[in-house]
Motif scaffolding. Structure first.
Motif, mmCIF file in Angstrom:
data_model
loop_
_atom_site.group_PDB
_atom_site.id
_atom_site.type_symbol
_atom_site.label_atom_id
_atom_site.label_comp_id
_atom_site.label_asym_id
_atom_site.label_seq_id
_atom_site.Cartn_x
_atom_site.Cartn_y
_atom_site.Cartn_z
ATOM 1 N N GLU A 195 23.436 24.026 4.786
ATOM 2 C CA GLU A 195 23.592 24.558 5.643
ATOM 3 C C GLU A 195 24.292 26.139 6.215
ATOM 4 O O GLU A 195 25.388 25.943 5.722
ATOM 5 N N LEU A 196 23.396 26.944 6.515
ATOM 6 C CA LEU A 196 23.782 28.382 6.280
ATOM 7 C C LEU A 196 24.304 28.281 7.743
ATOM 8 O O LEU A 196 22.849 27.838 8.937
ATOM 9 N N SER A 197 24.905 29.368 8.069
ATOM 10 C CA SER A 197 25.270 29.687 9.411
ATOM 11 C C SER A 197 25.025 31.359 9.513
ATOM 12 O O SER A 197 25.521 32.064 8.335
ATOM 13 N N LEU A 198 24.752 32.052 10.733
ATOM 14 C CA LEU A 198 24.495 33.200 11.272
ATOM 15 C C LEU A 198 25.544 33.634 11.305
ATOM 16 O O LEU A 198 26.711 33.601 12.256
ATOM 17 N N CYS A 199 26.595 34.593 10.497
ATOM 18 C CA CYS A 199 28.125 35.149 10.262
ATOM 19 C C CYS A 199 27.905 36.951 10.474
ATOM 20 O O CYS A 199 26.400 37.437 10.126
ATOM 21 N N GLN A 209 27.214 29.791 3.881
ATOM 22 C CA GLN A 209 28.077 28.483 3.831
ATOM 23 C C GLN A 209 29.158 27.913 5.187
ATOM 24 O O GLN A 209 30.233 28.374 3.693
ATOM 25 N N LEU A 210 29.602 27.685 5.532
ATOM 26 C CA LEU A 210 30.661 27.265 6.008
ATOM 27 C C LEU A 210 31.534 25.512 5.728
ATOM 28 O O LEU A 210 32.874 25.321 6.229
ATOM 29 N N LEU A 265 23.933 34.780 5.967
ATOM 30 C CA LEU A 265 24.290 33.599 5.981
ATOM 31 C C LEU A 265 25.697 33.241 4.912
ATOM 32 O O LEU A 265 25.302 33.588 3.657
ATOM 33 N N VAL A 296 33.000 36.440 10.384
ATOM 34 C CA VAL A 296 32.999 35.488 10.927
ATOM 35 C C VAL A 296 31.481 34.549 11.328
ATOM 36 O O VAL A 296 30.524 35.507 11.515
ATOM 37 N N PRO A 297 31.275 33.544 12.316
ATOM 38 C CA PRO A 297 30.724 33.071 12.620
ATOM 39 C C PRO A 297 30.158 33.292 13.947
ATOM 40 O O PRO A 297 30.799 33.462 14.212
ATOM 41 N N LEU A 298 28.842 33.198 13.373
ATOM 42 C CA LEU A 298 28.443 34.056 15.272
ATOM 43 C C LEU A 298 28.913 33.238 16.581
ATOM 44 O O LEU A 298 27.842 32.102 15.802
ATOM 45 N N SER A 299 29.257 33.396 17.757
ATOM 46 C CA SER A 299 29.615 31.968 18.528
ATOM 47 C C SER A 299 28.998 32.458 19.785
ATOM 48 O O SER A 299 29.565 34.114 20.273
#
Length: 257
Positions: free
Chosen positions: A117-121, A110-111, A108, A18-21
């Motif tokens: 564009e990579l997101s920390l998950c 790709q969402l 990281l 899951v992406p860190l929010s």
């Protein structure tokens, strides 16, 4: 022998992602674990070329028998066997811990549609990150904490190293230097040997037959050092075999390995 892709499609070790929010995980933090329980039963983990020299001192380095032959550090010769962890999930001796393991449960990913564009998950099934985690808070006043920034930097460095690893493996494939691996170990007193297959390794004969200009280029760009680390590390397979034998975790002779 080599770890196959998980049925979930997720990378090795990860059971969910899951992406860190900053809103959903505002009060969350990390917790100190009493061992690497998530690694028990995992006999191989990916490694990058930046680690080959350290890894080859402790683990055999092989390549997965797959379309994308990722380099792997072997912690056991058979699925479900890790000879470096004790029953409490702690390393039984001082060894180099691959960056892939140190990165878990973060990564990281790709969402969206843009691969750049990579997101920390993170893996929410890990006990290392939780709402009551008080070792290191992930956010301060809605902003990433310094610890989270450090995690992000480590993950970014890992991705860069993974790209260099991919380029190295592609060069090996382009030069047709990878072959099906096989290691035969004859147990004392046994009529038949244990034969381990299902992985890739560098073909030393083809390496010796390369043209001089190709070898010179590989010397200059560091590939020869990496290949030597891989080849030297394969001797450790017999040491791991001995560890498995001492633990009574060898498969029956003749069984698929």
């Amino acid at each position: 022998m080599a770890t196959a892709p998980q049925a979930t499609g997720l990378p090795i070790l990860y059971r969910d992602l899951v992406p860190l929010s900053s809103t959903e995980h505002a009060g969350w933090g990390t917790k100190t674990l009493d061992g690497a329980h998530f690694l028990k039963g995992q006999h191989a983990v990916p490694v990058t070329v930046d680690e080959f020299v350290q890894v080859q001192r402790h683990f055999p380095i092989i390549f997965a028998d797959a379309e994308n032959p990722v380099p792997l550090a072997l912690m056991g010769l058979n699925e479900g066997v890790n000879v470096f962890l004790d029953d409490n999930g702690k390393f039984s001796e001082r060894v180099y811990v691959p960056a892939y393991v140190r990165r878990y449960p973060f990564m990281l990913a790709q969402l969206g549609q843009n691969p750049a564009e990579l997101s920390l998950c993170f893996d929410p099934t890990s006990d290392a990150v939780a709402p009551d985690g008080d070792f290191m808070k992930l956010f301060d006043n809605g902003e990433p904490s310094q610890g989270t920034k450090d995690i992000l930097q480590f993950c970014e460095q890992f991705e860069q190293s993974a790209q260099r690893t991919g380029a190295f493996v592609k060069e090996l494939a382009d030069l047709d230097l990878l072959m099906d691996g096989e290691v035969t170990i004859q147990p004392e007193g046994a009529a038949q040997p244990h034969i381990y297959r299902g992985f890739k390794m560098v073909n030393e004969e083809k390496l010796r037959d390369l043209r001089g200009d190709q070898l010179r280029k590989m010397m200059q760009n560091g590939m020869i050092t990496l290949i030597q680390a891989h080849i030297f590390s394969l001797d450790l397979m017999r040491e791991i075999y001995g560890r498995q034998a001492a633990l009574g975790k060898l498969p029956p002779i003749g069984a698929a390995a």
